[in-house]
Design an enzyme around this catalytic site. Structure first.
Site, mmCIF file in Angstrom:
data_model
loop_
_atom_site.group_PDB
_atom_site.id
_atom_site.type_symbol
_atom_site.label_atom_id
_atom_site.label_comp_id
_atom_site.label_asym_id
_atom_site.label_seq_id
_atom_site.Cartn_x
_atom_site.Cartn_y
_atom_site.Cartn_z
ATOM 1 C CG ASP A 133 -1.786 1.221 1.321
ATOM 2 O OD1 ASP A 133 -1.761 2.054 0.382
ATOM 3 O OD2 ASP A 133 -2.500 1.359 2.333
ATOM 4 C CE1 TYR A 136 -2.722 11.832 -11.560
ATOM 5 C CE2 TYR A 136 -3.229 13.813 -12.820
ATOM 6 C CZ TYR A 136 -2.651 12.562 -12.738
ATOM 7 O OH TYR A 136 -1.994 12.045 -13.835
ATOM 8 C CE LYS A 184 0.887 11.402 -11.476
ATOM 9 N NZ LYS A 184 1.848 10.296 -11.632
#
Length: 245
Positions: free
Chosen positions: A67, A158, A162
């Site tokens: 994980d 996200y 990134k």
């Protein structure tokens, strides 16, 4: 003519290799001779299929579950891969989560989950990789997104993660030189989202208005891993020019 990207004798760890692009990357590396450690989170069946494909290509493989939201699990993956296959000299940080959450809708748990998997895990893996190499040659490729260099308001956690990964790619290229090369592959429309497999047309707006092929994507990865040794700190956009619009 021999194999342009001959990876015999190399050993790679690919995160998120139980599905979609991660699986394609693992199979491409095996097809060119590399042994592959196949990381997966919850895609056990997918990872088993990837392993079967890797072994059918004549390479050695191993499945490793972790994980990546757990920093201890992420940091241990390099040693686990090396114990199973031998010293790892290629690292592909492919695993990511991609949730359509805006800046005002994102709660702290969503924010931290994206940072943990999309940014912290690649850092810990890269750090462990560099420590294991002990000055020997190696290569890292971080999977990015065109959004990382053209941030917008959509997919907010996200995108920010990134963008951080893009900055880290360039910083690590300096920190780990000259032995380890670190590059990024910034993707655009590659595969339809899994929740919309019937989608025929990619999102509008790119100068080259189509889906990229898997072969184009794996070819770009192989170029960054096994192409010219003089390339580091580069972020290669494979997005049909989407980052220009």
């Amino acid at each position: 003519m021999g194999d342009r990207y001959d990876l015999h004798g190399h050993r790679a760890l690919v995160t998120g290799a139980g599905r979609r692009l991660g699986r394609a990357f693992a199979e491409a590396l095996a097809a060119h001779g590399a042994d592959v450690a196949i990381h997966y989170g919850g895609s056990a069946q997918g990872a088993a299929a990837t392993l079967q494909a890797v072994e059918a290509l004549g390479a050695h493989g191993v499945r490793l579950q972790a994980d990546l939201a757990d920093p201890r699990a992420a940091a241990a993956l390099i040693d686990q891969a090396a114990e199973a296959l031998g010293p790892i000299d290629l690292l592909v940080n492919s695993a990511a989560i991609f949730e359509p959450v805006g800046a005002l809708e994102a709660d702290l748990a969503t924010w931290e989950r994206h940072l943990a998997i999309n940014l912290t895990a690649p850092f810990l893996l890269s750090q462990a990789f560099a420590r294991q190499r002990l000055g020997k040659p190696g290569a890292i490729v971080n999977l990015l997104d065109w959004r990382a260099l053209r941030p917008g308001a959509d997919h907010f956690p996200y995108t920010i993660a990134k963008a951080g990964l893009a900055a880290m790619t360039r910083s690590l290229a300096i920190a780990l030189a000259p032995a380890i090369r670190v590059n990024g592959l910034a993707l655009g429309a590659i595969l339809p989202p899994p929740e919309s497999p019937e989608l025929e047309n990619p999102p509008a707006g790119a100068p080259i208005d189509r889906w990229a092929t898997i072969e184009e994507t794996t070819g770009a990865l192989l170029f960054l891993l096994a192409g010219p040794d003089f390339i580091t700190g580069e972020i290669l956009h494979l997005d049909g020019g989407r980052h220009l619009t």
